[in-house]
Write a protein that holds these residues in place. Structure first.
Motif, PDB file in Angstrom:
ATOM      1  N   PRO A  52       0.939  -1.260   0.008  1.00 33.19           N
ATOM      2  CA  PRO A  52      -0.066   0.034  -0.050  1.00 33.19           C
ATOM      3  C   PRO A  52       0.426   1.333  -0.289  1.00 33.19           C
ATOM      4  CG  PRO A  52       0.230  -0.729   1.776  1.00 33.19           C
ATOM      5  CD  PRO A  52       1.561  -1.871   1.479  1.00 33.19           C
ATOM      6  N   MET A  53       2.124   1.518  -0.938  1.00 36.53           N
ATOM      7  CA  MET A  53       2.789   2.566  -1.092  1.00 36.53           C
ATOM      8  C   MET A  53       2.189   3.993  -1.077  1.00 36.53           C
ATOM      9  SD  MET A  53       6.186   0.822  -2.860  1.00 36.53           S
ATOM     10  CE  MET A  53       7.182   2.256  -2.638  1.00 36.53           C
ATOM     11  N   THR A  54       2.714   4.780  -0.299  1.00 38.36           N
ATOM     12  CA  THR A  54       2.347   6.392  -0.851  1.00 38.36           C
ATOM     13  C   THR A  54       2.986   6.449  -1.975  1.00 38.36           C
ATOM     14  OG1 THR A  54       3.590   7.429   0.095  1.00 38.36           O
ATOM     15  CG2 THR A  54       2.136   6.629   1.266  1.00 38.36           C
ATOM     16  N   VAL A  55       2.268   7.712  -2.626  1.00 38.12           N
ATOM     17  CA  VAL A  55       3.242   8.410  -3.963  1.00 38.12           C
ATOM     18  C   VAL A  55       4.656   8.883  -3.549  1.00 38.12           C
ATOM     19  CG1 VAL A  55       3.136  11.013  -4.857  1.00 38.12           C
ATOM     20  CG2 VAL A  55       0.460   8.811  -4.785  1.00 38.12           C
TER      21      VAL A  55
ATOM     22  N   LEU B  96      -0.903  15.140  -4.070  1.00 38.36           N
ATOM     23  CA  LEU B  96      -1.259  13.607  -3.904  1.00 38.36           C
ATOM     24  C   LEU B  96      -0.031  13.198  -3.630  1.00 38.36           C
ATOM     25  CD1 LEU B  96      -1.806  12.914  -7.195  1.00 38.36           C
ATOM     26  CD2 LEU B  96      -3.560  13.186  -5.276  1.00 38.36           C
ATOM     27  N   LEU B  97       0.838  14.169  -2.673  1.00 37.84           N
ATOM     28  CA  LEU B  97       2.227  13.584  -2.028  1.00 37.84           C
ATOM     29  C   LEU B  97       2.147  12.432  -1.306  1.00 37.84           C
ATOM     30  CD1 LEU B  97       5.460  13.836  -2.059  1.00 37.84           C
ATOM     31  CD2 LEU B  97       4.999  15.587  -0.055  1.00 37.84           C
ATOM     32  N   ASN B  98       1.379  12.222  -0.327  1.00 35.16           N
ATOM     33  CA  ASN B  98       0.909  11.153   0.799  1.00 35.16           C
ATOM     34  C   ASN B  98      -0.052  10.440   0.740  1.00 35.16           C
ATOM     35  OD1 ASN B  98       3.170  12.306   2.742  1.00 35.16           O
ATOM     36  ND2 ASN B  98       1.631  14.053   2.995  1.00 35.16           N
ATOM     37  N   GLU B  99      -1.084  10.205  -0.725  1.00 36.90           N
ATOM     38  CA  GLU B  99      -1.854   9.593  -1.156  1.00 36.90           C
ATOM     39  C   GLU B  99      -1.277   8.260  -1.248  1.00 36.90           C
ATOM     40  OE1 GLU B  99      -5.519  10.409  -0.763  1.00 36.90           O
ATOM     41  OE2 GLU B  99      -4.898  12.407  -0.648  1.00 36.90           O
ATOM     42  N   SER B 100      -2.462   7.580  -0.784  1.00 31.40           N
ATOM     43  CA  SER B 100      -1.993   5.850  -1.568  1.00 31.40           C
ATOM     44  C   SER B 100      -2.503   5.718  -3.017  1.00 31.40           C
ATOM     45  CB  SER B 100      -2.543   4.776  -0.850  1.00 31.40           C
ATOM     46  OG  SER B 100      -3.062   3.877  -0.912  1.00 31.40           O
ATOM     47  N   MET B 101      -1.758   4.783  -3.184  1.00 31.50           N
ATOM     48  CA  MET B 101      -1.763   5.009  -4.491  1.00 31.50           C
ATOM     49  C   MET B 101      -2.939   3.829  -5.523  1.00 31.50           C
ATOM     50  SD  MET B 101       0.987   5.877  -6.485  1.00 31.50           S
ATOM     51  CE  MET B 101       1.100   4.862  -8.334  1.00 31.50           C
TER      52      MET B 101
END
Length: 222
Positions: A79-82, A117-122
């Motif tokens: 579940p990596m972030t951007v 979107l820096l900390n959003e989940s992909m």
């Protein structure tokens, strides 16, 4: 930079590519076109080392490479972030990105018009947003060789022109060698670029201006 000599790829009795010969110099911008199932993606897999030829010889200069595949598999990054996905494209990494690295990532997000979107989940991003993130990952290390397999398939038409301007800027300022697979040359072409038409074999390799003549002859024979 790249030299293919008598390269063929077969799977059992089925030959995907046959007698492929071409040469790409440092700083060239090569567009690869052809119908579905023509072997374009197989050619790209040879370039990035995901596939070995059945016969023939491939020589590619050992330089930093950026690669964007045709099919993006976000499950591999779950579940990596951007930020985490982009940071994985840095040549040198530490346990946590530095302030300088974070600023570089933010600058690229601004450039790609997805600054929030820096900390959003992909997993929660749209297809177009995901593609922009993976484009940043491929570009952020300023590779000497950049290989893009249909990089604008999920991008808005209004953003494609800006993206291609960025690629040509990289080519001009950094002498980046760019290999670009596309179905549509409308937005992508510029003077002094190369075009290759592949359909199991290389049917054409030359300037975009010469490619127009090739297309006209092919249509006349159809």
């Amino acid at each position: 930079m790249i030299d293919f000599k008598d390269v063929s790829v077969s799977f059992g009795k089925f030959t995907v590519l046959s007698d492929i010969n071409f040469h790409v110099n440092k700083g060239d911008f090569l567009h690869i076109v052809g119908p579905n199932g023509s072997g374009k993606s197989t050619l790209i897999k040879l370039l990035v080392g995901l596939l070995k030829p059945t016969k023939g010889d491939i020589k590619i200069k050992d330089v930093p490479m950026g690669y964007l595949p045709q099919k993006l598999n976000t499950k591999a990054f779950f579940p990596m972030t951007v930020k985490e996905v982009i940071y994985s494209g840095f040549r040198k990494q530490t346990l946590l990105p530095s302030k300088k690295d974070c600023k570089t990532i933010k600058d690229w997000l601004d450039l790609m018009e997805i600054p929030k979107l820096l900390n959003e989940s992909m997993q929660y991003l749209s297809g177009g947003q995901q593609q922009r993130v993976f484009l940043i990952r491929a570009l952020i290390s300023e590779p000497e060789l950049l290989i893009l397999d249909e990089p604008t398939s999920a991008l808005d038409p209004s953003f494609r022109e800006k993206f291609y301007k960025l690629l040509y800027q990289m080519q001009k300022e950094h002498q980046t060698t760019i290999i670009h697979v596309t179905h549509d040359l409308t937005d992508a072409v510029k003077e002094n670029c190369l075009t290759m038409y592949v359909d199991s074999k290389i049917k054409f390799f030359g300037s975009y201006e010469q490619y127009h003549d090739f297309e006209h002859k092919e249509c006349s024979h159809a």
